[in-house]
Design an enzyme around this catalytic site. Structure first.
Site, PDB file in Angstrom:
ATOM      1  N   GLU A 148      68.577   1.650  15.673  1.00  0.00           N
ATOM      2  CA  GLU A 148      68.417   0.129  14.375  1.00  0.00           C
ATOM      3  C   GLU A 148      67.231   0.781  13.678  1.00  0.00           C
ATOM      4  O   GLU A 148      66.375   1.596  14.133  1.00  0.00           O
ATOM      5  CB  GLU A 148      67.893  -0.900  14.940  1.00  0.00           C
ATOM      6  CG  GLU A 148      69.169  -1.861  15.514  1.00  0.00           C
ATOM      7  CD  GLU A 148      70.224  -2.448  14.667  1.00  0.00           C
ATOM      8  OE1 GLU A 148      69.720  -2.215  12.876  1.00  0.00           O
ATOM      9  OE2 GLU A 148      71.008  -2.237  14.981  1.00  0.00           O
TER      10      GLU A 148
ATOM     11  N   TYR B 113      82.467   2.530  -3.114  1.00  0.00           N
ATOM     12  CA  TYR B 113      81.534   2.006  -2.472  1.00  0.00           C
ATOM     13  C   TYR B 113      80.047   1.281  -2.172  1.00  0.00           C
ATOM     14  O   TYR B 113      79.990   2.649  -2.326  1.00  0.00           O
ATOM     15  CB  TYR B 113      82.601   1.617  -1.261  1.00  0.00           C
ATOM     16  CG  TYR B 113      81.892   1.002   0.474  1.00  0.00           C
ATOM     17  CD1 TYR B 113      82.600   0.303   0.823  1.00  0.00           C
ATOM     18  CD2 TYR B 113      80.915   1.239   1.001  1.00  0.00           C
ATOM     19  CE1 TYR B 113      82.127  -0.496   1.691  1.00  0.00           C
ATOM     20  CE2 TYR B 113      80.598   0.208   1.965  1.00  0.00           C
ATOM     21  CZ  TYR B 113      81.284  -0.505   2.270  1.00  0.00           C
ATOM     22  OH  TYR B 113      80.918  -1.342   2.959  1.00  0.00           O
TER      23      TYR B 113
ATOM     24  N   LYS C  85      77.769   2.605   6.699  1.00  0.00           N
ATOM     25  CA  LYS C  85      78.644   1.753   5.409  1.00  0.00           C
ATOM     26  C   LYS C  85      78.635   4.021   4.860  1.00  0.00           C
ATOM     27  O   LYS C  85      80.143   3.108   4.230  1.00  0.00           O
ATOM     28  CB  LYS C  85      76.847   1.707   4.916  1.00  0.00           C
ATOM     29  CG  LYS C  85      77.093   0.287   5.563  1.00  0.00           C
ATOM     30  CD  LYS C  85      75.534  -0.329   4.954  1.00  0.00           C
ATOM     31  CE  LYS C  85      75.413  -1.706   6.259  1.00  0.00           C
ATOM     32  NZ  LYS C  85      75.357  -1.222   7.559  1.00  0.00           N
TER      33      LYS C  85
END
Ligand SMILES: *[C@@H]1O[C@H](CO)[C@@H](O)[C@H](O)[C@H]1NC(C)=O
Ligand SMILES: *[C@@H]1O[C@H](CO)[C@@H](O)[C@H](O)[C@H]1NC(C)=O
Ligand SMILES: *[C@@H]1O[C@H](CO)[C@@H](O)[C@H](O)[C@H]1NC(C)=O
Ligand SMILES: *[C@@H]1O[C@H](CO)[C@@H](O)[C@H](O)[C@H]1NC(C)=O
Length: 340
Positions: free
Chosen positions: A120, A223, A238
């Site tokens: 993270e 995207y 992503k």
């Protein structure tokens, strides 16, 4: 003449001593190869104890998993806490270190190395201040980590070929945690005034099943690879999975372009910051012709996408890195390191 005799004697002595030394070494070597005798023990495998497994679902972990799955030898992986006293390395995922959850072991063996693990970003990492002088190594997505664990990478592939999936729409975005205060929410909101975005995910009540994700987003030309927070090297699935692996062109929101270019070719993505306004970005996407579009896939001639998804692979990489890692150093102030 006396001299030559002397020399002959010396020569004989030298030969004899070489012979004896060789025999001695040979004895030692024979012992070694049998695995017996002093100082000739085979090297013990490194024991890596994962204090808490980083993901909710714990995969099967045999002692030799690193060898079986990744051909990394000399490594024993375990999650059994009672092996703490044998462990050379103990691994602590930050997500499992939160207050109220399992605590650290009470003592640390001399020479044992503790690893702090996080995928993270600092924006989503709480309570780092507690961990001054605790960890020897950090294992994160940051390139300057002791053990660097990116979300993905491009690997050279001589037999790679360009393969652009058929397109039925312009832009898509999968979003599960939408917060109005996030930069990506603001950018999406503004951009969607100029073009239609196909939004999927929990945040939009259109969750995609695991197997549906790639076939769905691959139908879009572009995207929105918008990171949840903007930090150096914080480039996630992503980009790697939802865009590059899916065969759609990433429009990235994250660290500066130069940082992305350390990971992927400059002509493989579009950066939100490349444009003065989101209207200009929208126009660029909407008016792009097919030859320009295809240029974004030039990387596919040389590379394949490698995703890292299995924590076993990441943890096993500690073994491969071990001989080169610094020993005896503790991070005095983890919070400052991570926020720098
Ligand atoms: C290399 O590319 C070929 C053709 O696309 C593919 O089948 C193969 O899996 C790729 N190899 C790797 C290591 O990704
Ligand atoms: C979004 O639009 C608002 C209103 O026009 C503007 O104030 C804001 O700066 C825009 N944000 C971005 C990231 O473009
Ligand atoms: C396609 O777009 C590019 C970039 O805008 C332009 O340079 C090129 O001339 C266009 N090609 C065609 C066939 O229209
Ligand atoms: C950790 O170290 C930093 C820098 O020396 C210091 O400012 C901070 O107060 C320390 N935190 C704790 C909980 O001791």
């Amino acid at each position: 003449m006396g001299n030559s005799v002397g020399t002959g004697k010396q020569r004989a002595l030298v030969i004899a001593s070489v012979f004896v030394t060789t025999l001695w070494n040979l004895r030692f070597f024979l012992n070694l190869s049998k695995g017996s005798g002093e100082g000739s023990k085979p090297r013990e495998p490194l024991v890596i104890l994962v204090w808490e497994w980083p993901s909710k679902q714990v995969p099967s972990i045999s002692r030799d998993v690193c060898q079986e799955l990744y051909s990394i030898t000399g490594c024993q992986l375990t999650t059994e806490k009672q092996l703490l006293h044998q462990a050379n390395v103990v691994v602590f995922p930050h997500s499992r270190l939160q207050p109220g959850r399992d605590k650290l072991p009470k003592e640390k063996l001399p020479g044992q190395n503790w690893v702090w693990v996080s995928l993270e970003s600092p924006s989503n990492t709480r309570a780092l201040a507690e961990w001054n002088q605790t960890f020897n190594w950090v294992m994160t997505y940051r390139q300057d980590s002791d053990i660097f664990i990116p979300y993905g990478k491009l690997v050279p592939n001589r037999s790679a070929t360009v393969n652009i999936p058929a397109k039925t729409n312009l832009v898509s975005w999968v979003i599960s945690n939408y917060h109005r205060t996030q930069k990506r929410a603001e950018v999406y909101k503004n951009l969607s005034r100029y073009l239609h975005v196909n939004v999927y995910g929990k945040a939009n009540n259109k969750p995609l099943c695991k197997e549906c994700l790639l076939p769905t987003v691959s139908k879009s030309k572009f995207y929105l690879a918008f990171e949840n927070s903007i930090h150096r090297d914080y480039i996630t699935e992503k980009l790697w999975r939802n865009s590059l692996l899916a065969g759609t062109v990433p429009v990235v929101l994250g660290p500066p372009r130069a940082n992305y270019e350390q990971f992927v070719p400059a002509d493989s993505f579009i950066h939100v910051n490349d444009f003065d306004s989101l209207e200009e970005l929208a126009t660029f996407l909407k008016t792009m012709n097919s030859s320009r579009y295809q240029q974004f896939f030039a990387w596919q001639k040389r590379f394949s996408v490698k995703l890292y998804t299995d924590w076993r692979e990441r943890i096993c990489s500690i073994c491969a890195a071990y001989p080169l890692l610094p020993h005896g150093h503790l991070y005095p102030d983890l919070q400052s390191w991570f926020n720098s």
